[in-house]
Write a protein that holds these residues in place. Structure first.
Motif, PDB file in Angstrom:
ATOM      1  N   GLY A 196       0.827  -1.238  -0.077  1.00 22.95           N
ATOM      2  CA  GLY A 196       0.068  -0.124  -0.154  1.00 22.95           C
ATOM      3  C   GLY A 196       0.733   1.231   0.003  1.00 22.95           C
ATOM      4  O   GLY A 196       0.388   2.329  -0.331  1.00 22.95           O
ATOM      5  N   SER A 232       2.030   2.819   2.428  1.00 20.87           N
ATOM      6  CA  SER A 232       1.396   4.011   3.384  1.00 20.87           C
ATOM      7  C   SER A 232       2.484   4.778   4.184  1.00 20.87           C
ATOM      8  O   SER A 232       2.220   5.929   4.349  1.00 20.87           O
ATOM      9  CB  SER A 232       0.447   3.154   4.352  1.00 20.87           C
ATOM     10  OG  SER A 232       1.111   2.256   5.262  1.00 20.87           O
ATOM     11  N   VAL A 265      -2.542   1.373  -9.085  1.00 22.15           N
ATOM     12  CA  VAL A 265      -3.723   1.681  -8.260  1.00 22.15           C
ATOM     13  C   VAL A 265      -4.193   0.084  -8.175  1.00 22.15           C
ATOM     14  O   VAL A 265      -4.197  -0.684  -9.056  1.00 22.15           O
ATOM     15  CB  VAL A 265      -4.745   2.387  -9.246  1.00 22.15           C
ATOM     16  CG1 VAL A 265      -5.231   1.826 -10.516  1.00 22.15           C
ATOM     17  CG2 VAL A 265      -5.905   2.829  -8.247  1.00 22.15           C
ATOM     18  N   ASP A 266      -5.067   0.119  -7.110  1.00 17.24           N
ATOM     19  CA  ASP A 266      -5.623  -1.117  -6.794  1.00 17.24           C
ATOM     20  C   ASP A 266      -7.120  -1.212  -7.173  1.00 17.24           C
ATOM     21  O   ASP A 266      -7.839  -0.260  -7.016  1.00 17.24           O
ATOM     22  CB  ASP A 266      -5.715  -1.279  -5.163  1.00 17.24           C
ATOM     23  CG  ASP A 266      -4.437  -1.455  -4.617  1.00 17.24           C
ATOM     24  OD1 ASP A 266      -3.013  -2.069  -5.373  1.00 17.24           O
ATOM     25  OD2 ASP A 266      -4.091  -1.251  -3.209  1.00 17.24           O
ATOM     26  N   SER A 308     -10.876  -3.263  -6.951  1.00 19.27           N
ATOM     27  CA  SER A 308     -11.571  -4.463  -6.091  1.00 19.27           C
ATOM     28  C   SER A 308     -12.855  -4.290  -6.690  1.00 19.27           C
ATOM     29  O   SER A 308     -13.547  -3.282  -6.599  1.00 19.27           O
ATOM     30  CB  SER A 308     -11.676  -3.948  -4.535  1.00 19.27           C
ATOM     31  OG  SER A 308     -10.228  -3.713  -4.103  1.00 19.27           O
ATOM     32  N   GLU A 361      -8.593   1.170 -15.706  1.00 20.22           N
ATOM     33  CA  GLU A 361      -9.689   1.375 -15.022  1.00 20.22           C
ATOM     34  C   GLU A 361     -10.949   1.354 -15.532  1.00 20.22           C
ATOM     35  O   GLU A 361     -11.938   0.621 -15.284  1.00 20.22           O
ATOM     36  CB  GLU A 361      -9.236   2.888 -14.127  1.00 20.22           C
ATOM     37  CG  GLU A 361      -8.135   2.742 -13.142  1.00 20.22           C
ATOM     38  CD  GLU A 361      -8.183   4.276 -12.460  1.00 20.22           C
ATOM     39  OE1 GLU A 361      -9.079   4.936 -12.684  1.00 20.22           O
ATOM     40  OE2 GLU A 361      -6.984   4.581 -11.911  1.00 20.22           O
ATOM     41  N   THR A 363     -14.312  -0.635  -7.185  1.00 19.26           N
ATOM     42  CA  THR A 363     -13.610   0.546  -6.761  1.00 19.26           C
ATOM     43  C   THR A 363     -12.077   0.549  -6.886  1.00 19.26           C
ATOM     44  O   THR A 363     -11.532  -0.483  -7.004  1.00 19.26           O
ATOM     45  CB  THR A 363     -14.010   0.697  -5.365  1.00 19.26           C
ATOM     46  OG1 THR A 363     -13.369  -0.396  -4.653  1.00 19.26           O
ATOM     47  CG2 THR A 363     -15.223   0.697  -5.043  1.00 19.26           C
ATOM     48  N   PHE A 364     -11.626   1.834  -7.060  1.00 17.20           N
ATOM     49  CA  PHE A 364     -10.315   1.881  -7.147  1.00 17.20           C
ATOM     50  C   PHE A 364      -9.680   2.713  -6.095  1.00 17.20           C
ATOM     51  O   PHE A 364     -10.272   3.933  -5.558  1.00 17.20           O
ATOM     52  CB  PHE A 364      -9.816   2.903  -8.564  1.00 17.20           C
ATOM     53  CG  PHE A 364     -10.530   1.975  -9.764  1.00 17.20           C
ATOM     54  CD1 PHE A 364      -9.654   1.092 -10.460  1.00 17.20           C
ATOM     55  CD2 PHE A 364     -11.526   2.327 -10.109  1.00 17.20           C
ATOM     56  CE1 PHE A 364     -10.260   0.390 -11.307  1.00 17.20           C
ATOM     57  CE2 PHE A 364     -12.219   1.776 -11.286  1.00 17.20           C
ATOM     58  CZ  PHE A 364     -11.344   0.601 -11.814  1.00 17.20           C
ATOM     59  N   SER A 365      -8.576   2.287  -5.537  1.00 16.43           N
ATOM     60  CA  SER A 365      -7.916   2.935  -4.361  1.00 16.43           C
ATOM     61  C   SER A 365      -6.533   2.872  -4.019  1.00 16.43           C
ATOM     62  O   SER A 365      -5.979   2.091  -4.893  1.00 16.43           O
ATOM     63  CB  SER A 365      -8.437   2.399  -3.095  1.00 16.43           C
ATOM     64  OG  SER A 365      -8.080   1.057  -3.003  1.00 16.43           O
ATOM     65  N   GLY A 366      -5.945   3.658  -3.276  1.00 16.87           N
ATOM     66  CA  GLY A 366      -4.387   3.730  -3.234  1.00 16.87           C
ATOM     67  C   GLY A 366      -3.449   4.145  -4.302  1.00 16.87           C
ATOM     68  O   GLY A 366      -2.319   3.794  -4.565  1.00 16.87           O
ATOM     69  N   ALA A 367      -4.092   4.777  -5.291  1.00 15.39           N
ATOM     70  CA  ALA A 367      -3.350   5.375  -6.613  1.00 15.39           C
ATOM     71  C   ALA A 367      -2.111   5.938  -6.137  1.00 15.39           C
ATOM     72  O   ALA A 367      -2.112   6.928  -5.269  1.00 15.39           O
ATOM     73  CB  ALA A 367      -4.215   6.153  -7.559  1.00 15.39           C
ATOM     74  N   TYR A 368      -0.888   5.721  -7.037  1.00 16.91           N
ATOM     75  CA  TYR A 368       0.352   6.138  -6.768  1.00 16.91           C
ATOM     76  C   TYR A 368       0.954   6.641  -8.043  1.00 16.91           C
ATOM     77  O   TYR A 368       0.865   5.774  -8.831  1.00 16.91           O
ATOM     78  CB  TYR A 368       1.395   5.619  -5.560  1.00 16.91           C
ATOM     79  CG  TYR A 368       1.621   4.055  -6.274  1.00 16.91           C
ATOM     80  CD1 TYR A 368       2.738   3.985  -7.081  1.00 16.91           C
ATOM     81  CD2 TYR A 368       0.827   2.994  -5.959  1.00 16.91           C
ATOM     82  CE1 TYR A 368       2.956   2.730  -7.708  1.00 16.91           C
ATOM     83  CE2 TYR A 368       1.108   1.756  -6.354  1.00 16.91           C
ATOM     84  CZ  TYR A 368       1.962   1.525  -7.368  1.00 16.91           C
ATOM     85  OH  TYR A 368       2.384   0.322  -7.974  1.00 16.91           O
TER      86      TYR A 368
END
Length: 487
Positions: free
Chosen positions: A148, A150, A184-185, A187, A376, A391-396
């Motif tokens: 992630g 973080s 990007v994650d 889900s 995406e 859903t898309f999350s944690g894009a870097y």
């Protein structure tokens, strides 16, 4: 047989051996963090921790090097926890059983953690040394890079003073990295609709194992099979011939690892069992033939477990299997700008049942934000056709290459002088933290180097011993060669 502590450079390998003794999977870095903190204090070094758990260690310049730009050596403290199915290793409590295997260091049935433990050990070896010449030095050790980022996301302005950052998370000797992919994650969550199993049905479990797996970035172009995709294809073919209804479906364990294993449970009319067994044997032979070169150890195992009382409805399983079957996976586009480098990819890393739902977790990578956005949109369309949201999350962000990088030129010049050949200047299709560092420290001049690590994120992970020696020579020489600040 040599132990790790007997290898050269000895200080680096001794520290890496110590790291292997301390459990440090992603999201569980407390033990390794406490050890690094105490180690730095015992060395008389300035050390502090930020709100998210990143560590910062400082060491003054060696005599005569005070006028050099400040250098930040950067590594992450976590490792990917992957093991073979027959291994009872507990990553939260057990040490990594690292050993010397010819020209390599590897581990017994688990990931080794050379990614990024060797880089961490090299930074700590520089801190511990009285012989390495360097300017003002900082070491940044981040948390949670593998699951992630973080730590990198949580890095705040004002903690770092250096002008140059050397990332130690690359995995190929002879290559200097000046850019990386963003990611990007994704889900998707499917509702499971169940019904009672009628009489006259027999329960089975079918598993796929023996695949190589690997890093979903640097290994994605190798053609290694994805266990989730293999199993879903098999099930779609089986359902066309037999009256099968699933009760479970699981595969993979991490978004950023190519799935090595997957399994399903199902029921089938007793009258069709013998024919189905023949089908599985034929399918296994077909897989072995098709993947003989890249996946020579793939195998299917069919067993009859306990009796299942509930099964997915046919409409439910049709929706899920069709969606997973067409969900994109693997290399989607090669780079036009950097020959031989993957531009955009996606890895269907995890399929997991949780209660009355099934989750499909993918990791999208691209050198360009638009490439990431395009995937995406593709995934959104695929799952919209199945009637579920993604859903898309944690894009870097990616790390955009800079051909004007002074540290890259310094590393290249030192490399040529020391090893008498030109290194490859590369962009890596993996998620280094460098792109995120630019958010709070936009003026950092960055480069990434490292030894040769094969099969990271899999139990086959190994690091080339000789390349660690060359990496250490390069790192030490670069620190000494950084020119004085211009006034």
């Amino acid at each position: 047989m040599k132990t790790l502590a007997q290898l050269s450079p000895q200080p680096l390998w001794q520290i890496f051996a110590n790291i292997c003794e301390i459990p440090h999977p992603s999201k569980h870095e407390q033990k390794i963090s406490a050890w690094i903190l105490q180690w730095a204090k015992d060395k008389g070094l300035s050390v502090k921790e930020d709100a998210v758990g990143n560590l910062f260690i400082k060491k003054p310049a060696t005599a005569g090097m005070e006028d050099r730009p400040g250098v930040i050596l950067q590594a992450h403290m976590d490792m990917v926890p992957q093991k073979n199915a027959d291994n009872d290793h507990n990553f939260l409590t057990d040490p990594i059983l690292a050993y010397v295997d010819g020209d390599w260091v590897t581990a017994k049935g688990t990931t080794l953690g050379a990614d990024n433990g060797v880089g961490l050990a090299s930074a700590m070896a520089v801190l511990a040394s009285d012989d390495v010449v360097h300017g003002p030095l900082e070491v940044l050790v981040t948390i949670d890079e593998e699951a992630g980022m973080s730590g990198a996301f949580g890095l705040e302005a004002g903690w770092l003073d250096g002008d140059i950052l050397i990332n130690t998370d690359s995995e190929q000797d002879g290559e200097i990295y000046m850019g990386c992919a963003g990611g990007v994650d994704a889900s998707a969550t499917f509702p499971l609709v169940m019904e009672s199993v009628p009489s006259g049905y027999q329960s089975f479990n079918l598993s796929i194992s023996g695949l190589k797996g690997g890093h979903s970035g640097v290994d994605i172009h190798t053609g290694r099979a994805n266990a989730n995709k293999l199993l879903v294809r098999l099930l779609n073919q089986a359902i066309a011939k037999f009256d099968i209804q699933l009760t479970e479906l699981n595969g993979g364990s991490l978004r950023n690892a190519i799935p090595r294993e997957a399994n399903t449970s199902f029921v089938i009319p007793t009258a069709q069992v013998d024919s189905f067994k023949t089908f599985v044997e034929e399918h296994q032979q077909q897989i072995k033939t098709n993947l003989a070169i890249v996946e020579p150890d793939v195998s299917l195992l069919l067993i009859s477990p306990e009796i299942f009382a509930q099964m997915w409805t046919k409409d439910c399983q049709r929706t899920i299997l069709n969606a997973l079957n067409v969900s994109p996976n693997g290399v989607l586009r090669m780079s036009d700008d950097v020959p031989g480098v993957v531009e955009t990819s996606v890895n269907l890393g995890v399929v997991r049942m949780k209660g009355n739902k099934l989750m499909a977790l993918s990791l999208i990578r691209s050198l360009h934000d638009d490439g990431r956005t395009q995937v995406e949109e593709i995934l959104s369309s695929v799952y919209a056709l199945a009637g579920v949201d993604v859903t898309f999350s944690g894009a870097y962000p990616g790390w955009k290459p800079s051909t004007d990088s002074q540290i890259m030129n310094t590393v290249r010049d030192v490399f040529v002088e020391r090893f008498d050949y030109e290194p490859k200047i590369m962009v890596i299709h993996a998620g280094l933290e460098c792109g995120l560092f630019k958010t709070e420290y936009p003026n950092l001049d960055m480069v990434s180097i490292g030894p040769t690590i094969k099969f990271p994120h899999s139990p086959d992970e190994k690091v080339d011993i000789a390349s660690v020696g060359r990496y250490w020579q390069l790192l030490v020489a670069v620190l000494a060669a950084i020119p004085a600040k211009t006034r």
